[in-house]
Design a protein around this motif. Structure first.
Motif, PDB file in Angstrom:
ATOM      1  N   GLY A   1      70.113  29.304  57.245  1.00  0.00           N
ATOM      2  CA  GLY A   1      71.204  28.779  58.077  1.00  0.00           C
ATOM      3  C   GLY A   1      71.237  29.412  59.455  1.00  0.00           C
ATOM      4  N   SER A   2      70.950  30.720  59.540  1.00  0.00           N
ATOM      5  CA  SER A   2      71.014  31.383  60.852  1.00  0.00           C
ATOM      6  C   SER A   2      69.923  30.846  61.783  1.00  0.00           C
ATOM      7  N   HIS A   3      68.758  30.529  61.223  1.00  0.00           N
ATOM      8  CA  HIS A   3      67.687  29.954  62.057  1.00  0.00           C
ATOM      9  C   HIS A   3      68.040  28.529  62.483  1.00  0.00           C
ATOM     10  N   VAL A   4      68.728  27.799  61.601  1.00  0.00           N
ATOM     11  CA  VAL A   4      69.122  26.421  61.934  1.00  0.00           C
ATOM     12  C   VAL A   4      70.209  26.450  63.022  1.00  0.00           C
ATOM     13  N   VAL A   5      71.185  27.339  62.860  1.00  0.00           N
ATOM     14  CA  VAL A   5      72.255  27.454  63.862  1.00  0.00           C
ATOM     15  C   VAL A   5      71.656  27.796  65.230  1.00  0.00           C
TER      16      VAL A   5
ATOM     17  N   PHE B   1      69.834  24.783  66.781  1.00  0.00           N
ATOM     18  CA  PHE B   1      70.716  23.719  67.274  1.00  0.00           C
ATOM     19  C   PHE B   1      71.502  24.178  68.511  1.00  0.00           C
ATOM     20  N   VAL B   2      71.972  25.428  68.509  1.00  0.00           N
ATOM     21  CA  VAL B   2      72.734  25.943  69.669  1.00  0.00           C
ATOM     22  C   VAL B   2      71.838  25.922  70.911  1.00  0.00           C
ATOM     23  N   ASN B   3      70.582  26.339  70.753  1.00  0.00           N
ATOM     24  CA  ASN B   3      69.688  26.419  71.921  1.00  0.00           C
ATOM     25  C   ASN B   3      69.095  25.078  72.328  1.00  0.00           C
ATOM     26  N   GLN B   4      68.756  24.241  71.337  1.00  0.00           N
ATOM     27  CA  GLN B   4      68.093  22.957  71.654  1.00  0.00           C
ATOM     28  C   GLN B   4      69.071  21.907  72.165  1.00  0.00           C
ATOM     29  N   TYR B   5      70.334  22.018  71.722  1.00  0.00           N
ATOM     30  CA  TYR B   5      71.290  20.939  72.009  1.00  0.00           C
ATOM     31  C   TYR B   5      72.554  21.496  72.658  1.00  0.00           C
ATOM     32  N   PRO B   6      72.461  21.892  73.931  1.00  0.00           N
ATOM     33  CA  PRO B   6      73.628  22.485  74.593  1.00  0.00           C
ATOM     34  C   PRO B   6      74.820  21.533  74.673  1.00  0.00           C
TER      35      PRO B   6
ATOM     36  N   ASP C   1      72.623  37.182  68.718  1.00  0.00           N
ATOM     37  CA  ASP C   1      72.079  36.788  70.024  1.00  0.00           C
ATOM     38  C   ASP C   1      72.722  35.517  70.576  1.00  0.00           C
ATOM     39  N   ILE C   2      73.312  34.682  69.702  1.00  0.00           N
ATOM     40  CA  ILE C   2      73.878  33.423  70.220  1.00  0.00           C
ATOM     41  C   ILE C   2      75.406  33.358  70.089  1.00  0.00           C
ATOM     42  N   GLU C   3      76.030  34.446  69.630  1.00  0.00           N
ATOM     43  CA  GLU C   3      77.466  34.305  69.359  1.00  0.00           C
ATOM     44  C   GLU C   3      78.312  34.106  70.620  1.00  0.00           C
ATOM     45  N   GLY C   4      77.737  34.399  71.811  1.00  0.00           N
ATOM     46  CA  GLY C   4      78.496  34.169  73.046  1.00  0.00           C
ATOM     47  C   GLY C   4      78.216  32.801  73.663  1.00  0.00           C
ATOM     48  N   ALA C   5      77.365  31.992  73.043  1.00  0.00           N
ATOM     49  CA  ALA C   5      77.010  30.683  73.630  1.00  0.00           C
ATOM     50  C   ALA C   5      78.244  29.783  73.670  1.00  0.00           C
ATOM     51  N   PRO C   6      78.431  29.030  74.783  1.00  0.00           N
ATOM     52  CA  PRO C   6      79.639  28.219  74.914  1.00  0.00           C
ATOM     53  C   PRO C   6      79.770  27.102  73.872  1.00  0.00           C
ATOM     54  N   ASN C   7      78.639  26.651  73.319  1.00  0.00           N
ATOM     55  CA  ASN C   7      78.703  25.554  72.337  1.00  0.00           C
ATOM     56  C   ASN C   7      78.721  26.059  70.897  1.00  0.00           C
ATOM     57  N   TYR C   8      78.933  27.382  70.697  1.00  0.00           N
ATOM     58  CA  TYR C   8      78.901  27.957  69.343  1.00  0.00           C
ATOM     59  C   TYR C   8      80.269  28.460  68.914  1.00  0.00           C
TER      60      TYR C   8
END
Ligand code: NAD
Ligand code: DAU
Length: 349
Positions: A13-17, A20-25, A46-53
């Motif tokens: 799941g972490s690899h899928v999240v 998707f967060v990086n490929q589909y902003p 590494d992605i918990e600060g992304a605006p779409n997450y």
């Protein structure tokens, strides 16, 4: 799309999240996870600060938890990976597998159907399953295809088979927009060290015994987790509703050969003398009902959706060993239980 990914703090799941967060902003990605022993938010820091997450701590068995997340984020896509996933645990505690995998999946279907009403336009429910539902193959005798009859033999695989049946029942009964995949054994970074490959890596580092079940002759078909995450992306976007797709790496290994390979790779990387780690190999009592062989025929996803594995096992395994050697803090946190303190601090739980 606004996508709810269940089990996004776990291994796959972490690899899928992340993908998707990086490929589909433009998508909103909601990671919905109960943070059981297998859930670790360090996997995706590494992605918990992304605006779409967004992260939601919730239980797939709870109508309230699921409905509130579906409503809050106006979810129109679900990728369902949350599960109890370890066969040995299912042998000692089968009921938790029934609760999470059967009742949890059924509740998720029920809540999504209730939230979406009868308008399934632009909606999708993707259920991530396993090749273990097909049972056990003879040595050298054929492959699992999408039409192989279900024959689950462990409480884990029986609970996954049951959830698969419920997913397909929703498709046939309500024309609910489902798609499903059955994948072989994954390996790669962030794999919880109760499973064969990360357990062996951990024990080789620590110079602890390497427990090989039975004679080590059972065969598994290994696929890099990033190839699986890419397959999930492909199936979610291009898969035909009501269909299932087998995903695998054409990469069968006897357990004992794989353990020797890991020992050799790690002796070299750790500067130990050749053969040193193999001396740690210890044959132990076999797993009850141990399935002999899994092997996937992945020609449907290859032909219909154009997906192929990209990693060779040689490069994927060497890279995985490097990841564990460079991330010993992650491994220490998991084995000591300190990873739970990380999310308690991050999310004030
Ligand atoms: P995992 O055990 O690493 O992660 C499972 C995640 O689900 C964890 O983050 C956990 O906290 C979460 N979870 C458990 N119960 C929950 C609940 N009630 N509500 C919400 N979240 C909950 O599992 P994995 O190995 O990443 O497997 C993910 C999925 O892929 C599973 O459905 C598994 O059956 C399937 N699968 C795994 C493999 C493999 O090799 N690992 C291969 C094929 C299919
Ligand atoms: O095939 C897909 C499945 O692969 C997934 O659905 C499961 O979630 C996942 O856990 C995995 O199941 P396995 O039982 O095949 O994986 P595991 O890593 O537990 O074991 C791999 C093989 O290694 C299996 O034949 C048992 C053996 N083994 C395992 C452990 C943990 C050992 O010999 N020693 C061990 O200590």
């Amino acid at each position: 799309m606004n996508i709810l990914i269940t089990g996004g703090a776990g291994f796959i799941g972490s690899h899928v999240v992340r993908r998707f967060v990086n490929q589909y902003p433009d998508y909103t990605i909601v990671n919905f996870d109960l943070l059981t022993y297998a859930g670790n938010l360090e996997n995706i820091k590494d992605i918990e600060g992304a605006p779409n997450y967004h992260f939601v701590k919730g239980d797939i068995q709870s109508e309230e938890d699921v409905t509130s997340a579906l409503t809050k984020y106006d979810i129109n896509g679900i990728i369902h990976l949350a599960a109890e996933s370890h066969v040995d645990r299912s042998i000692t505690d089968p009921l938790v597998f029934v609760k999470t995998n059967v009742l949890g999946t059924s509740n998720l279907l029920f809540c999504a159907k209730k939230y979406w009403g009868n308008d399934f336009e632009g909606k999708k429910f993707y259920h991530v399953s396993t090749d273990e539902v097909y049972g056990s193959l003879e040595m050298g005798g054929g492959f699992f295809t999408e039409t192989t009859a279900y024959d689950p033999r462990s409480p884990y695989s029986a609970s996954k088979a049951s959830s698969d049946h419920m997913v397909m029942a929703f498709f046939h009964t309500y024309h609910f927009p489902v798609v499903m995949s059955n994948c072989s054994n994954n390996y790669g970074p962030n794999h919880f060290p109760e499973k064969l490959i990360p357990l062996m890596i951990h024990n080789i580092i620590q110079k602890k015994p390497l427990p090989v079940y039975g004679k080590g002759e059972n065969v598994r078909d290994w696929l890099h987790v990033k190839d699986h995450a890419r397959a999930i992306d492909t199936i979610f976007h291009k898969g035909k509703l009501g269909e299932n797709y087998n995903v695998g790496g054409h990469n069968e290994w006897k357990n004992i050969d794989l353990v020797y390979l890991l020992c050799n790779i790690m002796d070299e990387k750790l500067g130990r003398k050749a053969g040193e780690s193999a001396e740690l190999i210890t044959y132990v009592t076999d797993r009850a009902g141990h399935d002999l062989r899994y092997a996937i025929d992945a020609s449907k996803i290859e032909k219909d959706l154009g997906w192929l594995p990209e990693y060779t096992f040689e490069s994927g395994l060497a890279e995985t060993v490097d990841w564990y050697l460079q991330n010993q803090e992650w491994l220490d946190h998991v084995t000591s239980g300190a990873y739970r303190a990380y999310y308690q601090q991050q999310y004030a739980m």
